[in-house]
Design an enzyme around this catalytic site. Structure first.
Site, PDB file in Angstrom:
ATOM      1  N   HIS A 154       0.880  -1.167   0.000  1.00 24.78           N
ATOM      2  CA  HIS A 154       0.000   0.000   0.000  1.00 24.78           C
ATOM      3  C   HIS A 154       0.920   1.219   0.000  1.00 24.78           C
ATOM      4  CE1 HIS A 154      -2.355  -3.005   2.326  1.00 24.78           C
ATOM      5  NE2 HIS A 154      -3.416  -2.453   1.793  1.00 24.78           N
ATOM      6  N   HIS A 201     -10.745 -14.375   3.313  1.00 27.21           N
ATOM      7  CA  HIS A 201     -11.962 -13.635   2.964  1.00 27.21           C
ATOM      8  C   HIS A 201     -13.040 -14.583   2.450  1.00 27.21           C
ATOM      9  CE1 HIS A 201      -9.501  -9.674   2.189  1.00 27.21           C
ATOM     10  NE2 HIS A 201      -9.361 -10.143   3.415  1.00 27.21           N
ATOM     11  N   ASP A 246       2.370   1.960   3.302  1.00 26.83           N
ATOM     12  CA  ASP A 246       3.354   1.012   3.841  1.00 26.83           C
ATOM     13  C   ASP A 246       4.750   1.485   3.472  1.00 26.83           C
ATOM     14  OD1 ASP A 246       1.116  -0.569   4.309  1.00 26.83           O
ATOM     15  OD2 ASP A 246       1.449  -1.800   2.523  1.00 26.83           O
TER      16      ASP A 246
HETATM   17  C1  XUL Z   1      -7.501  -6.754   4.268  1.00 29.73           C
HETATM   18  C2  XUL Z   1      -6.717  -7.136   3.089  1.00 29.73           C
HETATM   19  C3  XUL Z   1      -5.857  -6.063   2.493  1.00 29.73           C
HETATM   20  C4  XUL Z   1      -5.750  -6.112   1.021  1.00 29.73           C
HETATM   21  C5  XUL Z   1      -4.986  -4.956   0.408  1.00 29.73           C
HETATM   22  O1  XUL Z   1      -8.298  -7.758   4.765  1.00 29.73           O
HETATM   23  O2  XUL Z   1      -6.726  -8.267   2.667  1.00 29.73           O
HETATM   24  O3  XUL Z   1      -4.615  -6.137   3.087  1.00 29.73           O
HETATM   25  O4  XUL Z   1      -5.129  -7.292   0.606  1.00 29.73           O
HETATM   26  O5  XUL Z   1      -5.520  -3.743   0.750  1.00 29.73           O
HETATM   27 CO    CO Z   2      -5.702  -9.236   1.124  1.00 32.05          CO
END
Ligand code: XUL
Ligand code: CO
Length: 447
Positions: free
Chosen positions: A109, A279, A112
């Site tokens: 990011h 996720h 980061d």
């Molecule tokens: C959060 C996540 C993030 C994304 C990038 O759950 O997975 O780190 O991968 O923003």
């Molecule tokens: Co992620």
């Protein structure tokens, strides 16, 4: 890839280049199964797996959680005199880690890489300064950027969302941030650009215009895509689905939801999915389900490799350890032709109480070994062909005659119903799930 080189300070002293020693090795700092140059099918392991290191978990996260203070004494932060100097130490440490581990890609990011400044202009200045240094290190080591992204969730201004914020000024500030993150991704030769909509969702429907927010999200993504293309970006845009956390409901809930959204707003030509194992689990799906669904819809792109803790339902971002899961994931990935611009990004973090510098290496070694085993099992499943032959045979009634006509859309509903009446009784067969599960277990142990 060049041997370890970053500058004048070594951040992980005592740890050398991680090498493959084979399954009998008891060296915790060696690969047991990941043998980068080994051919599996038509490609080398490293080219199948395209491992990437997530900058945020490995070099920014400090072990703190909602209940406790930081626990990870990062050597690259301790002796820094300013945030920018700390960022430079962190960058050097990161490249030392990538090269010692032998991972060819990384992901970050914007925040980061470089600290947020007092104004958007200062933040951009910081980001470009660090990106210039990253570019030199990429050139010196051969490490590549898998994808870049913007952190549109940590700063308090994003508490109500970024592209979906009810306040226009926040939407515009988010655009300024994404524009710079795209510029830097292009500058560093990033093969992709990811959007994870961390706060693009809602905490309560009572204060939310859901329709408007989704439209704003689509407009924002389309405009960002147009900007990047205008700047010459040839890579892939990824959406990373997640159902919730930090929001109660995230608009990019899961693969099917995102696919519907992309198609509805005409974004499906440029966007693919970055599928994260943890996720998938939070959305109530198997990791392989999300991969197969994306593949079926022509939207498979990249993977955030990790795992959850099935009994607590949080995004624990642990390192993958299950051969069963990685075998099924790699089977889905090989079936769709493998990665092109995507890869396996370890969006995973060491535990709060893993406080030895070697723990970061051992975590990644384990994750890479687990995927290497999964890859070999998947390749055996494909080479052997038993499972695919079974599936093919299961649908054989659509290969000819009326079944084939149905497949081609040549039968009206009346035709179909007439044929149903003619058949009278159905050709039912066993699904043979248990036999197939037993075969899968044979492949798993057959390595
Ligand atoms: C959060 C996540 C993030 C994304 C990038 O759950 O997975 O780190 O991968 O923003
Ligand atoms: Co992620």
């Amino acid at each position: 890839m060049a041997e370890y080189y970053v500058g004048n300070k070594e951040y992980f002293p005592g740890i050398g280049k991680i090498i493959y020693e084979g399954p009998k090795s008891d060296n915790p700092l060696a690969f047991k199964y990941y043998d980068a140059e080994k051919k599996v099918g038509k490609k080398k392991m490293k080219d199948h797996l395209r491992f990437a290191i997530a900058y945020w978990h490995s070099f920014c996260a400090d072990g703190s959680d909602p209940f406790g203070a930081p626990t990870h004494p990062h050597p690259w932060i301790v002796d820094a005199k300013s945030p920018l100097e700390a960022a430079e130490h962190k960058l050097n440490a990161a490249f030392e880690f990538f090269t010692k581990l032998g991972a060819e890609f990384y992901c970050f990011h914007d925040r980061d890489l470089a600290p947020e400044g007092e104004s958007p202009a200062e933040s951009e200045k910081n980001l470009f300064a660090l990106a210039a240094k990253a570019k030199k290190l990429q050139k010196a080591t051969g490490i590549k950027l898998l994808w870049g992204t913007a952190n549109l969730f940590s700063h308090p201004r994003f508490m109500n969302g970024a592209a979906t914020n009810p306040e226009f000024s926040v939407v515009a500030l988010a655009a300024a941030q994404v524009k710079a993150a795209i510029d830097v991704t292009i500058e560093l030769g990033g093969q992709g650009y990811t959007f994870w909509g961390g706060r693009e969702g809602y905490m309560s429907l009572l204060n939310t215009d859901l329709k408007k927010e989704k439209e704003h999200l689509a407009k924002f993504l389309g405009a960002a895509r147009d900007y990047a293309r205008k700047q010459g970006f040839k890579g892939v845009f990824y959406i990373e689905p997640k159902p919730m956390e930090p929001t109660k409901h995230q608009y990019d809930y899961d693969v099917e939801t995102v696919a519907g959204f992309l198609r509805y707003y005409g974004l499906d030509k440029d966007f693919r999915l970055n599928i994260e194992a943890n996720h998938a689990e939070l959305a109530g799906h198997d990791f392989a389900h999300e991969l197969e669904t994306a593949a079926a819809l022509g939207l498979f792109g990249s993977v955030d490799a990790n795992r959850g803790e099935p009994r607590n339902g949080w995004d624990t971002d642990q390192f993958p350890t299950s051969y069963y899961e990685t075998a099924l994931a790699m089977y889905a990935i090989l079936k769709v032709g493998g990665f092109t611009s995507g890869g396996l990004n370890f969006d995973a973090k060491i535990r709060r109480n893993s406080i030895d510098p070697a723990d970061l290496f051992e975590a990644h070694i384990g994750g890479m070994d687990t995927f290497a085993v999964g890859l070999e099992i998947a390749q055996r499943i494909i080479d052997d062909g038993k499972l695919s032959a079974f599936v093919k045979k299961r649908y054989a009634s659509f290969n000819s005659g009326d079944g084939a006509k149905f497949d081609k859309g040549e039968l009206s509903f009346e035709d179909l119903a007439k044929l149903g009446s003619k058949y009278g009784k159905a050709g039912i067969t066993s699904g043979k799930q248990e036999r197939l599960e037993n075969i899968l277990n044979q492949y798993l142990l057959g390595l």
